[in-house]
Design an enzyme around this catalytic site. Sequence first.
Site, PDB file in Angstrom:
ATOM      1  N   THR A 135       0.803  -1.223   0.000  1.00  0.00           N
ATOM      2  CA  THR A 135       0.000   0.000   0.000  1.00  0.00           C
ATOM      3  C   THR A 135       0.836   1.273   0.000  1.00  0.00           C
ATOM      4  OG1 THR A 135      -0.118  -0.308   2.389  1.00  0.00           O
ATOM      5  CG2 THR A 135      -2.051  -0.984   1.110  1.00  0.00           C
ATOM      6  N   SER A 166      -4.558  -1.863   7.156  1.00  0.00           N
ATOM      7  CA  SER A 166      -4.999  -2.226   5.800  1.00  0.00           C
ATOM      8  C   SER A 166      -5.529  -3.650   5.695  1.00  0.00           C
ATOM      9  CB  SER A 166      -3.816  -2.103   4.824  1.00  0.00           C
ATOM     10  OG  SER A 166      -3.219  -0.847   4.918  1.00  0.00           O
ATOM     11  N   ARG A 180      20.623  -4.433   4.254  1.00  0.00           N
ATOM     12  CA  ARG A 180      21.518  -4.109   3.130  1.00  0.00           C
ATOM     13  C   ARG A 180      22.989  -4.370   3.432  1.00  0.00           C
ATOM     14  NH1 ARG A 180      18.934   1.657   2.036  1.00  0.00           N
ATOM     15  NH2 ARG A 180      17.069   1.013   0.883  1.00  0.00           N
ATOM     16  N   CYS A 193      17.909   4.875  -2.377  1.00  0.00           N
ATOM     17  CA  CYS A 193      17.544   5.485  -3.659  1.00  0.00           C
ATOM     18  C   CYS A 193      18.580   6.460  -4.206  1.00  0.00           C
ATOM     19  CB  CYS A 193      16.178   6.157  -3.546  1.00  0.00           C
ATOM     20  SG  CYS A 193      15.926   7.089  -2.037  1.00  0.00           S
ATOM     21  N   GLN A 205      17.194  15.777  -2.936  1.00  0.00           N
ATOM     22  CA  GLN A 205      16.347  14.587  -3.022  1.00  0.00           C
ATOM     23  C   GLN A 205      14.860  14.925  -2.966  1.00  0.00           C
ATOM     24  OE1 GLN A 205      19.726  12.159  -0.511  1.00  0.00           O
ATOM     25  NE2 GLN A 205      17.700  11.237  -0.570  1.00  0.00           N
ATOM     26  N   GLU A 239      20.730   9.193   5.885  1.00  0.00           N
ATOM     27  CA  GLU A 239      20.986   9.118   4.438  1.00  0.00           C
ATOM     28  C   GLU A 239      22.477   9.246   4.102  1.00  0.00           C
ATOM     29  OE1 GLU A 239      18.369   8.391   2.775  1.00  0.00           O
ATOM     30  OE2 GLU A 239      18.680   8.930   0.670  1.00  0.00           O
ATOM     31  N   LYS A 244      24.269   6.083   4.759  1.00  0.00           N
ATOM     32  CA  LYS A 244      24.002   5.048   3.751  1.00  0.00           C
ATOM     33  C   LYS A 244      24.789   5.333   2.475  1.00  0.00           C
ATOM     34  CE  LYS A 244      19.320   5.105   5.001  1.00  0.00           C
ATOM     35  NZ  LYS A 244      17.941   5.245   4.592  1.00  0.00           N
ATOM     36  N   HIS A 299      16.046  12.209  -7.721  1.00  0.00           N
ATOM     37  CA  HIS A 299      17.126  12.720  -6.873  1.00  0.00           C
ATOM     38  C   HIS A 299      18.245  13.245  -7.766  1.00  0.00           C
ATOM     39  CE1 HIS A 299      14.920  11.100  -3.629  1.00  0.00           C
ATOM     40  NE2 HIS A 299      15.666  10.070  -3.288  1.00  0.00           N
TER      41      HIS A 299
HETATM   42  N1  LIG Z   1      10.301   6.137  -1.393  1.00  0.00           N
HETATM   43  C1  LIG Z   1      11.500   5.853  -1.944  1.00  0.00           C
HETATM   44  O1  LIG Z   1      11.953   6.566  -2.885  1.00  0.00           O
HETATM   45  C2  LIG Z   1      12.294   4.673  -1.479  1.00  0.00           C
HETATM   46  C3  LIG Z   1      13.462   4.366  -2.162  1.00  0.00           C
HETATM   47  C4  LIG Z   1      14.241   3.270  -1.743  1.00  0.00           C
HETATM   48  C5  LIG Z   1      13.838   2.526  -0.671  1.00  0.00           C
HETATM   49  N2  LIG Z   1      12.701   2.852   0.004  1.00  0.00           N
HETATM   50  C6  LIG Z   1      12.343   2.003   1.143  1.00  0.00           C
HETATM   51  O2  LIG Z   1      11.231   1.193   0.742  1.00  0.00           O
HETATM   52  C7  LIG Z   1      10.340   0.980   1.856  1.00  0.00           C
HETATM   53  C8  LIG Z   1       8.953   1.516   1.496  1.00  0.00           C
HETATM   54  O3  LIG Z   1       9.057   2.908   1.233  1.00  0.00           O
HETATM   55  P1  LIG Z   1       7.780   3.797   0.840  1.00  0.00           P
HETATM   56  O4  LIG Z   1       8.323   5.086   0.391  1.00  0.00           O
HETATM   57  O5  LIG Z   1       6.868   3.028  -0.025  1.00  0.00           O
HETATM   58  O6  LIG Z   1       7.091   3.952   2.295  1.00  0.00           O
HETATM   59  P2  LIG Z   1       5.533   4.206   2.662  1.00  0.00           P
HETATM   60  O7  LIG Z   1       4.843   4.908   1.569  1.00  0.00           O
HETATM   61  O8  LIG Z   1       5.576   4.827   4.021  1.00  0.00           O
HETATM   62  O9  LIG Z   1       4.921   2.695   2.788  1.00  0.00           O
HETATM   63  C9  LIG Z   1       5.240   1.853   3.852  1.00  0.00           C
HETATM   64  C10 LIG Z   1       4.541   0.505   3.719  1.00  0.00           C
HETATM   65  O10 LIG Z   1       4.863  -0.272   4.907  1.00  0.00           O
HETATM   66  C11 LIG Z   1       3.621  -0.705   5.508  1.00  0.00           C
HETATM   67  N3  LIG Z   1       3.756  -0.733   6.962  1.00  0.00           N
HETATM   68  C12 LIG Z   1       4.059   0.285   7.806  1.00  0.00           C
HETATM   69  N4  LIG Z   1       4.037  -0.145   9.089  1.00  0.00           N
HETATM   70  C13 LIG Z   1       3.701  -1.460   9.055  1.00  0.00           C
HETATM   71  C14 LIG Z   1       3.494  -2.449  10.051  1.00  0.00           C
HETATM   72  N5  LIG Z   1       3.636  -2.186  11.352  1.00  0.00           N
HETATM   73  N6  LIG Z   1       3.159  -3.708   9.655  1.00  0.00           N
HETATM   74  C15 LIG Z   1       3.004  -4.008   8.352  1.00  0.00           C
HETATM   75  N7  LIG Z   1       3.186  -3.089   7.352  1.00  0.00           N
HETATM   76  C16 LIG Z   1       3.523  -1.836   7.700  1.00  0.00           C
HETATM   77  C17 LIG Z   1       2.592   0.310   5.096  1.00  0.00           C
HETATM   78  O11 LIG Z   1       1.303  -0.283   5.212  1.00  0.00           O
HETATM   79  P3  LIG Z   1      -0.025   0.603   5.561  1.00  0.00           P
HETATM   80  O12 LIG Z   1      -0.373   1.380   4.326  1.00  0.00           O
HETATM   81  O13 LIG Z   1      -1.029  -0.447   5.900  1.00  0.00           O
HETATM   82  O14 LIG Z   1       0.341   1.488   6.722  1.00  0.00           O
HETATM   83  C18 LIG Z   1       3.019   0.593   3.652  1.00  0.00           C
HETATM   84  O15 LIG Z   1       2.513  -0.430   2.823  1.00  0.00           O
HETATM   85  C19 LIG Z   1      10.977   1.695   3.061  1.00  0.00           C
HETATM   86  O16 LIG Z   1      11.742   0.789   3.808  1.00  0.00           O
HETATM   87  C20 LIG Z   1      11.860   2.746   2.387  1.00  0.00           C
HETATM   88  O17 LIG Z   1      12.923   3.158   3.206  1.00  0.00           O
HETATM   89  C21 LIG Z   1      11.910   3.894  -0.371  1.00  0.00           C
END
Ligand SMILES: NC(=O)c1ccc[n+]([C@@H]2O[C@H](COP(=O)([O-])OP(=O)(O)OC[C@H]3O[C@@H](n4cnc5c(N)ncnc54)[C@H](OP(=O)(O)O)[C@@H]3O)[C@@H](O)[C@H]2O)c1
Length: 399
Positions: free
Chosen positions: A42, A70, A139, A179, A206, A232, A235, A272
């Site tokens: 989601t 969800s 990672r 990213c 970013q 960041e 990383k 970015h």
């Molecule tokens: N955004 C980027 O550009 C990017 C790039 C590289 C890596 N990442 C990494 O990829 C991951 C996702 O990033 P995002 O940007 O998509 O984050 P996001 O929009 O905040 O989405 C987070 C997801 O994790 C779920 N979640 C949160 N708490 C949870 C829990 N307690 N139990 C089960 N599910 C849970 C959420 O579900 P609900 O909707 O049900 O809350 C949602 O599906 C992160 O680890 C982030 O650091 C992100």
Amino acid sequence: MSLDSRRRKQPIRNADSRIPRDKSAHSKKAQRKYKVGILGATGLVGQHLVRLLADHPWFQLTEVAASERSSNKTYAEAVRWHLDIPIPASARELVVKSLDPALDCDFVFSALDSSVAGSAEESFARAGYPVVSNAKNHRMDADVPLLIPEINAAHLAAIPVQQKNRGYDHGFIVTNPNCSTAGLVLVLKPLADAFGLEKMFVVTMQAVSGAGYPGVPSLDILGNVVPFISGEEEKMEAEPQKLLGRWDGSRFVEAGLGISAHCNRVPVENGHLECLSLSLKKIATLREVREALRNFTVSDELAALPTAVKNPVVVLDEENRPQPRRDVDAGNGMAAVVGRVRECPLLDVKLTLLSHNLLRGAAGAALLNAELLASRGLLTRSRVAASDPAAVPVTQAAE
Ligand SMILES: NC(=O)c1ccc[n+]([C@@H]2O[C@H](COP(=O)([O-])OP(=O)(O)OC[C@H]3O[C@@H](n4cnc5c(N)ncnc54)[C@H](OP(=O)(O)O)[C@@H]3O)[C@@H](O)[C@H]2O)c1
């Protein structure tokens, strides 16, 4: 017209280097696609994965999982959808599950928040699922590949060691980098191969989508720049060492580069931008640097993957490019775009680079990793193949 739809109408640079999605000869003989689950389906990254999987030639989305907020809703009810296209029909009615590792799929993508990703990914790997993760938690683990197929596919050799260390049977964890690291290392690799790298200094700008949803509050970022992104810089200084290093059969040997990173959040939606200065081990002209970047092409093995681009680095000559709004979708969002290659009075060369944080830096990166695992026969869950001989995953069925 929305920003995104305007973007789609612009010609994609370097379009000749794009590879048709259904280019794999063996996909035409497919008996069944791999069944795929998304943990964190989601979120922003999860939504991009849902979109990319909607017409994928090898993979079929069968399960979505997220938080308690969800779970037990349909995906369409649970998700706050942010993409400009509608939710794919194949995902709308899927019921969102919890993080219980009992999903009907051959492997999972993890796009989970890092607060839960670490333990959830371990429990899925222990239960026999290959886990292709976006999260930061594993990672830098000593036995987990941090993978960019164009850079370090050889690191997949760590998987059997990981399985032995952790007592995993068929499961394992493979991660993609942060990213801002993803685009950076794509640009560093051809320069490292051609000239060797000594040290670098990088400053990022970013996009807000890098923080997920809802991310940075609008009152903090509109008309502003925030010169801090938690964790960041650490990383960006650590991950390239592993990516550009080597697997020696029992451990990862770091590349030993000097890296200093400054990371800033700017009011840009996607993409970015990074200003990079670096010193090379061998003297090179600016023309040779541009040529090395332009000539960076992937192997035939990678070129056969549906999400790969043949030239993952696009070099622009205009003095005011790359720009996020104009260039973020280069190579379907999977290319790093470089411009302003020039002399650096402190180090040797400086340049500007751009990459799509949600595609090259997250969903597209994970998808490419999974495609490489599939093409190498590493994604078969034995109980699926063993219990149903007709259910031979697509890449093996074709051989
Ligand atoms: N955004 C980027 O550009 C990017 C790039 C590289 C890596 N990442 C990494 O990829 C991951 C996702 O990033 P995002 O940007 O998509 O984050 P996001 O929009 O905040 O989405 C987070 C997801 O994790 C779920 N979640 C949160 N708490 C949870 C829990 N307690 N139990 C089960 N599910 C849970 C959420 O579900 P609900 O909707 O049900 O809350 C949602 O599906 C992160 O680890 C982030 O650091 C992100």
